[in-house]
Enzyme design. Structure first.
Site, PDB file in Angstrom:
ATOM      1  N   CYS A   2     -21.611 -49.699  -0.647  1.00 22.20           N
ATOM      2  CA  CYS A   2     -22.051 -49.985   0.715  1.00 22.20           C
ATOM      3  C   CYS A   2     -21.491 -51.345   1.131  1.00 22.20           C
ATOM      4  CB  CYS A   2     -23.563 -50.012   0.887  1.00 22.20           C
ATOM      5  SG  CYS A   2     -24.367 -48.468   0.515  1.00 22.20           S
ATOM      6  N   ARG A  27     -15.829 -49.915   0.193  1.00 19.96           N
ATOM      7  CA  ARG A  27     -17.066 -49.992  -0.597  1.00 19.96           C
ATOM      8  C   ARG A  27     -17.910 -48.723  -0.476  1.00 19.96           C
ATOM      9  NH1 ARG A  27     -18.366 -55.220  -2.132  1.00 19.96           N
ATOM     10  NH2 ARG A  27     -20.534 -54.620  -2.358  1.00 19.96           N
ATOM     11  N   TRP A  74     -22.335 -45.842   0.873  1.00 21.64           N
ATOM     12  CA  TRP A  74     -22.058 -45.005  -0.289  1.00 21.64           C
ATOM     13  C   TRP A  74     -23.426 -44.512  -0.738  1.00 21.64           C
ATOM     14  CZ3 TRP A  74     -23.047 -44.756  -5.613  1.00 21.64           C
ATOM     15  CH2 TRP A  74     -22.161 -43.958  -6.355  1.00 21.64           C
ATOM     16  N   ASN A  98     -27.451 -53.152   1.021  1.00 20.76           N
ATOM     17  CA  ASN A  98     -26.586 -52.702  -0.070  1.00 20.76           C
ATOM     18  C   ASN A  98     -27.359 -52.919  -1.358  1.00 20.76           C
ATOM     19  OD1 ASN A  98     -24.532 -52.276  -1.945  1.00 20.76           O
ATOM     20  ND2 ASN A  98     -23.732 -54.346  -1.706  1.00 20.76           N
ATOM     21  N   GLY A  99     -27.569 -51.881  -2.131  1.00 14.81           N
ATOM     22  CA  GLY A  99     -28.311 -52.021  -3.384  1.00 14.81           C
ATOM     23  C   GLY A  99     -29.304 -50.883  -3.541  1.00 14.81           C
ATOM     24  N   GLU A 483      -4.950 -45.531 -18.587  1.00 14.07           N
ATOM     25  CA  GLU A 483      -4.932 -46.040 -17.209  1.00 14.07           C
ATOM     26  C   GLU A 483      -4.083 -45.132 -16.306  1.00 14.07           C
ATOM     27  OE1 GLU A 483      -6.639 -47.944 -15.535  1.00 14.07           O
ATOM     28  OE2 GLU A 483      -5.446 -48.566 -13.835  1.00 14.07           O
ATOM     29  N   LYS A 487      -5.633 -43.254 -13.048  1.00  9.48           N
ATOM     30  CA  LYS A 487      -5.062 -43.390 -11.699  1.00  9.48           C
ATOM     31  C   LYS A 487      -4.827 -42.012 -11.089  1.00  9.48           C
ATOM     32  CE  LYS A 487      -5.795 -46.647 -10.831  1.00  9.48           C
ATOM     33  NZ  LYS A 487      -6.417 -47.598 -11.683  1.00  9.48           N
ATOM     34  N   GLU A 490      -8.199 -40.218 -10.219  1.00  8.79           N
ATOM     35  CA  GLU A 490      -9.065 -40.727  -9.151  1.00  8.79           C
ATOM     36  C   GLU A 490      -8.474 -40.567  -7.762  1.00  8.79           C
ATOM     37  OE1 GLU A 490     -10.270 -44.861  -9.422  1.00  8.79           O
ATOM     38  OE2 GLU A 490      -8.337 -45.445 -10.215  1.00  8.79           O
ATOM     39  N   HIS A 506      -5.014 -33.930 -33.713  1.00  9.76           N
ATOM     40  CA  HIS A 506      -6.413 -33.688 -34.108  1.00  9.76           C
ATOM     41  C   HIS A 506      -7.160 -32.858 -33.082  1.00  9.76           C
ATOM     42  CE1 HIS A 506      -5.858 -36.292 -37.526  1.00  9.76           C
ATOM     43  NE2 HIS A 506      -5.369 -37.227 -36.724  1.00  9.76           N
ATOM     44  N   LYS A 605     -15.319 -48.975  -4.232  1.00 10.12           N
ATOM     45  CA  LYS A 605     -14.556 -50.023  -4.911  1.00 10.12           C
ATOM     46  C   LYS A 605     -15.434 -50.861  -5.836  1.00 10.12           C
ATOM     47  CE  LYS A 605     -10.801 -52.601  -5.348  1.00 10.12           C
ATOM     48  NZ  LYS A 605      -9.737 -51.994  -6.153  1.00 10.12           N
TER      49      LYS A 605
HETATM   50  O1  M6R Z   1     -14.602 -54.622 -10.116  1.00 14.75           O
HETATM   51  P1  M6R Z   1     -14.445 -54.106 -11.504  1.00 14.75           P
HETATM   52  O2  M6R Z   1     -13.148 -54.461 -12.117  1.00 14.75           O
HETATM   53  O3  M6R Z   1     -15.589 -54.522 -12.393  1.00 14.75           O
HETATM   54  O4  M6R Z   1     -14.512 -52.534 -11.370  1.00 14.75           O
HETATM   55  C1  M6R Z   1     -14.544 -51.713 -12.502  1.00 14.75           C
HETATM   56  C2  M6R Z   1     -14.263 -50.277 -12.144  1.00 14.75           C
HETATM   57  O5  M6R Z   1     -15.226 -49.798 -11.246  1.00 14.75           O
HETATM   58  C3  M6R Z   1     -12.887 -50.103 -11.516  1.00 14.75           C
HETATM   59  O6  M6R Z   1     -11.883 -50.608 -12.339  1.00 14.75           O
HETATM   60  C4  M6R Z   1     -12.621 -48.615 -11.234  1.00 14.75           C
HETATM   61  O7  M6R Z   1     -12.469 -47.930 -12.438  1.00 14.75           O
HETATM   62  C5  M6R Z   1     -11.389 -48.447 -10.344  1.00 14.75           C
HETATM   63  N1  M6R Z   1     -11.640 -47.437  -9.366  1.00 14.75           N
HETATM   64  C6  M6R Z   1     -10.195 -48.014 -11.077  1.00 14.75           C
HETATM   65  O8  M6R Z   1      -9.096 -47.819 -10.266  1.00 14.75           O
END
Ligand code: M6R
Length: 610
Positions: A2, A27, A74, A98-99, A483, A487, A490, A506, A605
């Protein structure tokens, strides 16, 4: 999760709030809304979906006023519907939040028993009712918010406006982020710095347990108990254009191409090439502190966790210390053995990820020294840490992290080298050579981005219909495989898995057939020979091999169906080069599929829920 934004001043506030929300939309983007005080009354417009839906609703029902609040959601409590969208109104009060309010069910029951009826399923509406109750006991808005917050438990950043006080906002925070922007004859609040950058660079980062009254000509801070607080005004050096797309189709693509600059900035003033050392940054560690470290524990989530995995290799190799990597959410679920003698490194782009923050607090409470690596200045994790190192990536808007990942890796490399030298594990010669290699990084990264962009775009098109994609790597390339897969998942919603190449046999090798592209990250390092065996195993099962390898590796060229080359460099730098084509691959697949690259479904985010 949010985004909240508020304005009080002399200007028409709707465009300012919408602009702020656009910068915060990463957010959360399930629904959005504004509450505007026109001097007499508060009008609210809300809409389900992205901000453009709110803009459409505002065309039908224009709002006007000089005090207002805005929210992009969100969803946590209550589905993403218009009634659950913020702002929430009760009586004379409108609130954005937010929270999560943990005791909302008990409070709701109590308020309902007292005759109040609720319009939404949200936890936030509780706050509006509680503030309104206090107002009806003749409190002013500040007192009313203070009284209401005494009753709520949980995480919040809130902004509240009341019909009774047209030119005033009251804001407060606990656990969720809130920044106040100081203007001339106007003041602002927002969930993060980029939201306010076009209007001011003078900001106050509110601490947990603080609240503030914002008026046109001033801002007053206090604790929730009413003690006044002297504000610490920060001058922010990010520029507003850093939060613009600058001609790129998406923020993510812009941020991928910004990486050479982001690395340059992160290393600037911290590499002492004359003496072959890491300088100008102490990580809150004296030589004696570094010598006293017995173990390093790296805490993070998501992409930052993959950076932490690379950090472990660096710490072991360069600092000669045992290191473990922890998913912050899992670390919190145990009674971890951690204490004095441990250096706990909490890594977070936002500096606000709740699991990482709580895990770092847990470690600190057990006596460990906490070092934060974060990108957002003044965010919660660096504020609670004993030392901090800021990556200087600039605002990262795309939900999928790219430039913050590579700058985190560079920060961890500096940290490991710094500790290694101070513990006299790392020789001056090796460190000197490493510093020279690090200085070359921006240039190498530029070469990779320019040199592979078209090839990767073509590969993305060729393998666009693949339903599953595997990513393999060993050693430093294992976190890169993870990673690369994250990517792709997501932003393109294609099923992807990253594996340690040696683990294939395995179990996961059963997944391979001629329909499955296998991206093997196999740079020229000490793992290369074994990775080549795994590459052959995947090929023998009919997998379509795309190899990311070091320039001139002809053996890879003969075996792979497609090859992406990165320049030769110190093996410790390889993750910073091999990740680039994988980021591009995910980007082009997503773009070709037409997904919402910068705001992929279900994500946000900054994850400030558990
Ligand atoms: O702000 P942060 O680095 O703590 O966030 C951690 C994860 O939420 C963040 O890296 C998330 O996995 C991203 N969407 C990856 O692209």
């Amino acid at each position: 999760m949010c985004g909240i934004v508020g304005y009080v001043g002399g200007a028409e506030c709707v465009p300012i709030l919408i602009d702020g929300l656009k910068r915060l939309e990463y957010r959360g983007y399930d629904s959005a809304g504004l509450a505007i005080h026109d001097g007499q009354k508060i009008d609210v417009v809300r809409a389900v979906g992205k901000l453009r839906e709110l803009e459409r609703a505002l065309e039908q029902r224009p709002l006007s006023g000089q005090t207002g609040i805005g929210h992009t959601r969100w969803a946590t409590h209550g589905s993403p519907t218009e009634v659950n969208a913020h702002p929430h109104v009760a009586g004379d009060v409108a609130v954005i939040h937010n929270g999560i309010i943990e005791n909302h069910l008990a409070l709701r029951a109590e308020l309902e028993a007292g005759g109040r009826s609720f319009a939404s399923d949200t936890d936030t509406e509780i706050i509006a009712h509680l503030v309104d109750e206090e107002l009806r006991r003749d409190a002013d808005l500040e007192q009313a918010v203070r009284g209401a917050l005494r009753r709520v438990q949980g995480a919040y950043a809130i902004a509240v406006t009341s019909v009774r006080e047209p030119a005033r906002l009251v804001v407060a925070k606990s656990a969720s982020p809130l920044v106040i922007g100081l203007g001339e004859g106007e003041n602002f609040c927002g969930s993060d710095i980029p939201a306010l950058l076009p209007y001011t660079r003078r900001m106050i980062v509110l601490e947990d347990g603080q609240m503030a009254v914002l008026e046109r000509d001033g801002v007053r801070l206090s604790t929730l108990d009413g003690a006044s607080v002297e504000p610490q005004v920060r001058s922010i050096d990010w520029s507003p254009v850093m939060a613009e797309k600058e001609g790129y189709k998406h923020f993510m693509l812009k941020e991928i191409f910004e990486q050479p600059r982001a690395i340059e900035d992160t290393l600037r003033g911290r590499l002492d090439r004359e003496h072959g050392d890491i300088a100008g940054v102490e990580f809150g560690l004296t030589q004696a502190d570094a010598a006293a470290i017995e173990r390093v524990v790296l805490l993070a989530c998501g992409t930052s966790h993959h950076a932490a995995m690379i950090g472990r290799y660096y710490i072991e190799e360069l600092a000669g210390l045992g290191a473990s990597v922890e998913l912050a959410s899992e670390f919190r679920g145990r009674d971890p053995v951690v204490g004095s003698g441990d250096l706990v490194v909490a890594i977070s782009q936002s500096g606000e990820t709740l699991d990482t923050l709580m895990a770092a607090r847990l470690a600190k409470g057990k006596g460990a020294r906490v070092l934060a690596i974060a990108n957002v200045m003044g965010s919660a994790i660096p504020r609670m840490a004993d030392g901090e190192l800021y990556t200087r990536a600039g605002p990262e808007i795309g939900v999928a992290s790219t430039k913050c990942f590579t700058t985190q890796v560079a920060a961890l490399l500096m940290l490991a080298a710094y500790i290694g030298r101070r513990r006299q594990v790392l020789s001056p010669e090796r460190l000197g050579a490493l510093v020279e290699e690090m200085a070359r990084l921006p240039h190498l990264m530029r070469d990779v981005l320019q040199g592979t962009r078209q090839l990767v775009a073509n590969l993305a098109r060729r393998y666009l219909t693949a339903r599953d994609v595997l990513f393999l790597g060993r050693g430093l390339s294992f976190p890169i495989a993870l990673e690369g897969a994250l990517k792709l998942k997501e932003i393109s919603y294609v099923h992807a898995e990253g594996y340690a190449a040696g683990e294939m046999k395995h179990g996961p090798i059963a997944l391979i057939d001629s329909e499955v592209p296998v991206l093997v990250v196999v740079p020229d390092d000490s793992c290369r020979e074994r990775s080549m065996s795994n590459l052959q195993e995947a090929k023998a099962r009919g997998g379509r091999i795309i190899a990311v390898s070091t320039e001139g590796d002809d053996e890879v060229g003969r075996l792979a169906d497609d090859r992406i080359e990165v320049p030769a460099a110190d093996p410790l730098l390889s993750p910073l080069l091999t990740i680039l084509p994988l980021q591009l691959y995910a980007y082009y697949v997503a773009d070709l599929k037409g997904t919402d690259v910068d705001q992929p479904r279900n994500l946000a985010k900054t994850v400030t829920v558990e």
